[in-house]
Design an enzyme around this catalytic site. Sequence first.
Site, PDB file in Angstrom:
ATOM      1  CB  VAL A  38      23.003  51.293  61.378  1.00 40.04           C
ATOM      2  CG1 VAL A  38      22.585  51.746  60.008  1.00 40.04           C
ATOM      3  CG2 VAL A  38      22.635  49.768  61.588  1.00 40.04           C
ATOM      4  CG  ASP A  39      27.704  52.829  56.660  1.00 35.78           C
ATOM      5  OD1 ASP A  39      28.181  51.683  56.621  1.00 35.78           O
ATOM      6  OD2 ASP A  39      27.834  53.758  56.087  1.00 35.78           O
TER       7      ASP A  39
HETATM    8  P1  ADP Z   1      20.707  56.937  57.796  1.00 33.85           P
HETATM    9  O1  ADP Z   1      21.769  57.842  57.428  1.00 33.85           O
HETATM   10  O2  ADP Z   1      20.091  56.089  56.751  1.00 33.85           O
HETATM   11  O3  ADP Z   1      19.772  57.906  58.482  1.00 33.85           O
HETATM   12  P2  ADP Z   1      21.649  55.943  60.430  1.00 33.85           P
HETATM   13  O4  ADP Z   1      22.876  54.926  60.864  1.00 33.85           O
HETATM   14  O5  ADP Z   1      22.033  57.423  60.942  1.00 33.85           O
HETATM   15  O6  ADP Z   1      21.390  56.076  58.986  1.00 33.85           O
HETATM   16  O7  ADP Z   1      20.312  55.574  61.245  1.00 33.85           O
HETATM   17  C1  ADP Z   1      19.380  54.783  60.678  1.00 33.85           C
HETATM   18  C2  ADP Z   1      18.625  54.082  61.923  1.00 33.85           C
HETATM   19  O8  ADP Z   1      19.515  53.106  62.553  1.00 33.85           O
HETATM   20  C3  ADP Z   1      18.334  55.152  63.054  1.00 33.85           C
HETATM   21  O9  ADP Z   1      16.962  54.684  63.529  1.00 33.85           O
HETATM   22  C4  ADP Z   1      19.455  54.679  64.137  1.00 33.85           C
HETATM   23  O10 ADP Z   1      18.808  54.800  65.426  1.00 33.85           O
HETATM   24  C5  ADP Z   1      19.598  53.306  63.846  1.00 33.85           C
HETATM   25  N1  ADP Z   1      20.903  52.535  64.215  1.00 33.85           N
HETATM   26  C6  ADP Z   1      22.012  53.184  64.700  1.00 33.85           C
HETATM   27  N2  ADP Z   1      22.962  52.247  65.108  1.00 33.85           N
HETATM   28  C7  ADP Z   1      22.087  51.091  64.922  1.00 33.85           C
HETATM   29  C8  ADP Z   1      22.559  49.611  65.391  1.00 33.85           C
HETATM   30  N3  ADP Z   1      23.978  49.354  65.757  1.00 33.85           N
HETATM   31  N4  ADP Z   1      21.691  48.694  65.007  1.00 33.85           N
HETATM   32  C9  ADP Z   1      20.568  48.955  64.563  1.00 33.85           C
HETATM   33  N5  ADP Z   1      20.003  50.193  64.409  1.00 33.85           N
HETATM   34  C10 ADP Z   1      20.727  51.124  64.508  1.00 33.85           C
END
Ligand code: ADP
Length: 178
Positions: A38-39
């Site tokens: 998501v980042d």
């Molecule tokens: P972390 O490092 O905190 O685990 P991640 O980004 O890998 O963060 O994942 C956190 C959650 O965000 C996961 O459940 C992933 O499926 C979800 N995610 C990834 N991309 C998006 C997006 N564009 N919008 C919403 N949620 C997302």
Amino acid sequence: MYEYKGVKISIVEGDITKMESDAIVNAANNTLLGGGGVDGAIHRAGGPAILEQCKKIGGCPTGEARITTAGNMPSKYVIHTVGPIYKDGKQNEEQLLYNAYYNSLKLSKEYNLKTIAFPSISTGVYGYPKDEACKVAIRGVMDFIDDENEIEEVIFVLFSRDNYLLYEKILDDIIGRG
Ligand code: ADP
């Protein structure tokens, strides 16, 4: 749609970068310099203005939150918070994940924001079990609403059907349908 003490709690299946809430929350890492999941999606959709602000902020400890504008995205702000990397559940992970939700909401209050969208923090690369993370997220939000009453809507944006259905089940159990 759910409601707790007059605050709407919604669940949406989709991409958080598309949300038109006052703030979207980023599951960032300690450097705030971007990453995957998501980042990465937030920095791609928001454009370089977000990274510039993050560089000036200079990082964020786990469980805390920082704020930037949302660049090219439809929301007004991005609240960057850092969830814990899940190891065995005995490294204070639960408290740190709770803090990430609670401190994001506190920061939204400082900026007088009314609507905030959260992803499922720590449940991607950071490996936090999804059902446990969901319960912590809901507890953090409900505790904040108990303490403060200015927020109007909290939206959980889930990236997969499975996680959406999990949130629906757990919210049905904890709050019940409004
Ligand atoms: P972390 O490092 O905190 O685990 P991640 O980004 O890998 O963060 O994942 C956190 C959650 O965000 C996961 O459940 C992933 O499926 C979800 N995610 C990834 N991309 C998006 C997006 N564009 N919008 C919403 N949620 C997302």
